[in-house]
Scaffold this motif. Sequence first.
Motif, short mmCIF file in Angstrom:
data_model
loop_
_atom_site.label_atom_id
_atom_site.label_comp_id
_atom_site.label_asym_id
_atom_site.label_seq_id
_atom_site.Cartn_x
_atom_site.Cartn_y
_atom_site.Cartn_z
N TYR A 11 -52.87 -34.55 6.74
CA TYR A 11 -54.01 -33.63 6.72
C TYR A 11 -53.51 -32.20 6.56
O TYR A 11 -52.53 -31.79 7.18
CB TYR A 11 -54.82 -33.73 8.02
CG TYR A 11 -55.85 -32.63 8.14
CD1 TYR A 11 -57.04 -32.71 7.44
CD2 TYR A 11 -55.60 -31.51 8.92
CE1 TYR A 11 -57.99 -31.69 7.52
CE2 TYR A 11 -56.53 -30.48 9.00
CZ TYR A 11 -57.71 -30.57 8.30
OH TYR A 11 -58.63 -29.55 8.37
N ASP A 12 -54.18 -31.46 5.71
CA ASP A 12 -53.87 -30.05 5.52
C ASP A 12 -55.19 -29.32 5.28
O ASP A 12 -56.00 -29.73 4.46
CB ASP A 12 -52.94 -29.85 4.33
CG ASP A 12 -52.41 -28.43 4.24
OD1 ASP A 12 -53.20 -27.55 3.86
OD2 ASP A 12 -51.23 -28.21 4.54
N SER A 16 -61.10 -39.14 -2.92
CA SER A 16 -61.79 -38.05 -3.63
C SER A 16 -63.22 -37.94 -3.14
O SER A 16 -63.80 -38.90 -2.61
CB SER A 16 -61.78 -38.32 -5.14
OG SER A 16 -62.61 -39.43 -5.45
N ARG A 60 -45.84 -30.03 1.67
CA ARG A 60 -46.58 -29.12 2.54
C ARG A 60 -45.65 -28.42 3.52
O ARG A 60 -44.63 -28.98 3.96
CB ARG A 60 -47.69 -29.86 3.28
CG ARG A 60 -47.20 -30.81 4.35
CD ARG A 60 -48.33 -31.66 4.91
NE ARG A 60 -49.33 -30.86 5.56
CZ ARG A 60 -49.36 -30.62 6.87
NH1 ARG A 60 -48.41 -31.10 7.65
NH2 ARG A 60 -50.32 -29.91 7.40
N THR A 75 -60.91 -33.41 -0.17
CA THR A 75 -60.47 -34.73 0.29
C THR A 75 -61.41 -35.27 1.35
O THR A 75 -62.04 -34.52 2.09
CB THR A 75 -59.05 -34.66 0.88
OG1 THR A 75 -59.02 -33.70 1.95
CG2 THR A 75 -58.03 -34.25 -0.16
N GLU A 101 -58.47 -33.57 -6.83
CA GLU A 101 -59.44 -32.48 -6.68
C GLU A 101 -60.51 -32.53 -7.77
O GLU A 101 -61.69 -32.25 -7.49
CB GLU A 101 -58.73 -31.13 -6.70
CG GLU A 101 -59.65 -29.95 -6.42
CD GLU A 101 -58.90 -28.65 -6.21
OE1 GLU A 101 -59.53 -27.67 -5.78
OE2 GLU A 101 -57.67 -28.62 -6.45
N SER A 110 -55.86 -26.70 3.75
CA SER A 110 -56.05 -26.20 2.39
C SER A 110 -56.58 -27.27 1.44
O SER A 110 -57.10 -26.95 0.36
CB SER A 110 -54.72 -25.65 1.85
OG SER A 110 -53.76 -26.68 1.69
N ARG A 111 -56.45 -28.55 1.81
CA ARG A 111 -56.94 -29.64 0.98
C ARG A 111 -58.27 -30.21 1.46
O ARG A 111 -58.84 -31.09 0.82
CB ARG A 111 -55.91 -30.78 0.94
CG ARG A 111 -54.52 -30.37 0.47
CD ARG A 111 -53.53 -31.50 0.71
NE ARG A 111 -52.16 -31.10 0.43
CZ ARG A 111 -51.09 -31.71 0.91
NH1 ARG A 111 -51.23 -32.78 1.67
NH2 ARG A 111 -49.88 -31.29 0.61
N MET A 163 -56.22 -40.40 1.61
CA MET A 163 -57.17 -39.36 1.23
C MET A 163 -57.96 -39.82 0.02
O MET A 163 -57.38 -40.17 -1.01
CB MET A 163 -56.42 -38.06 0.90
CG MET A 163 -55.60 -37.50 2.05
SD MET A 163 -56.68 -36.69 3.25
CE MET A 163 -55.47 -35.95 4.35
N LEU A 184 -52.39 -34.37 -6.77
CA LEU A 184 -53.30 -33.54 -5.98
C LEU A 184 -54.37 -32.90 -6.86
O LEU A 184 -55.55 -32.88 -6.52
CB LEU A 184 -52.52 -32.45 -5.25
CG LEU A 184 -51.74 -32.87 -4.00
CD1 LEU A 184 -50.85 -31.74 -3.52
CD2 LEU A 184 -52.69 -33.31 -2.89
N GLN A 185 -53.95 -32.38 -8.02
CA GLN A 185 -54.90 -31.76 -8.94
C GLN A 185 -55.94 -32.75 -9.43
O GLN A 185 -57.13 -32.44 -9.50
CB GLN A 185 -54.15 -31.14 -10.12
CG GLN A 185 -53.27 -29.95 -9.75
CD GLN A 185 -52.29 -29.57 -10.84
OE1 GLN A 185 -52.18 -30.24 -11.87
NE2 GLN A 185 -51.52 -28.51 -10.61
#
Length: 270
Positions: free
Chosen positions: A106-107, A233, A164, A114, A95, A109-110, A231, A91-92
């Motif tokens: 899907y979230d 970048s 999540r 994404t 980002e 916060s992301r 997802m 995830l990092q």
Amino acid sequence: MLMPIAALLLYLSLLSSIASADVLPTTPDQIGVPPVTLRFCYEDKQLLPYYAGNSAAVPELAGATIEHLTRAAYEAGISLELVRMPWLRCLQQLEDNSVDALVAAYDESRAHFTRYPVTAEGTPDPTLAINQLGLCLAYRYDNMLPDKITSNLSITVSRPLGYRPIPFPANTVLVPAHSPEQALELVVSGRVDATTVLCELNGIKAQEQHLNQLPVLIMYPPLYQSDGYLMLSQAFYEHYPQYAAQLWQALPQTLDKSRYLQYLNYPFPH
């Protein structure tokens, strides 16, 4: 004498042109190598049926999601590079654009880092999801979990770090685990009441075969249902929007539901 000399000069010129053509660099399209590579990150812990193997190495039988994505990338004309590391690091790196893609629900916060397939209204498009899953609570056979939930009593649920949040019954206390295997061990040992396990896959009732060998029961219907999206970048999408669209479109066309179900019995018998 003039004609033979002229002819000789023309012949030498043609030879020079052919020799030059032989040493010119060949474009990727000419040698069959896609011009774009997608660097896909996924966790280094086994998560069947999606990913097989517990290491940074990619095994020959890599998991249903890897096989699925490989086919979709081929259809979209994209080369695929696989990278395994802890989930939070994936995830990092997505980002900061160090990797190009991962699979996740899907979230909100992301959403700021994404890119995913969307409908005309701008919401995540489930018709272009890479897969769909349902999660159920798994509990030890002698644990009265259904009665506890009905009576609104406090329950403990183990769940891997980094996963999540999902809606749990009232009065649920979450206990972190390092992996799905450890979360299940806590249930079997009686240290927690339950954990979440896969119980529905692409609309079909399903579960990992090894659960049948453990003293656990599965509580239906699913506690939570979710669509998994490829997802991308921000950088990959901005550079290659046409390839992103082609890849998302290829995912439902290359979905093999039976292959996902087969990987629930991994490792396969010889």
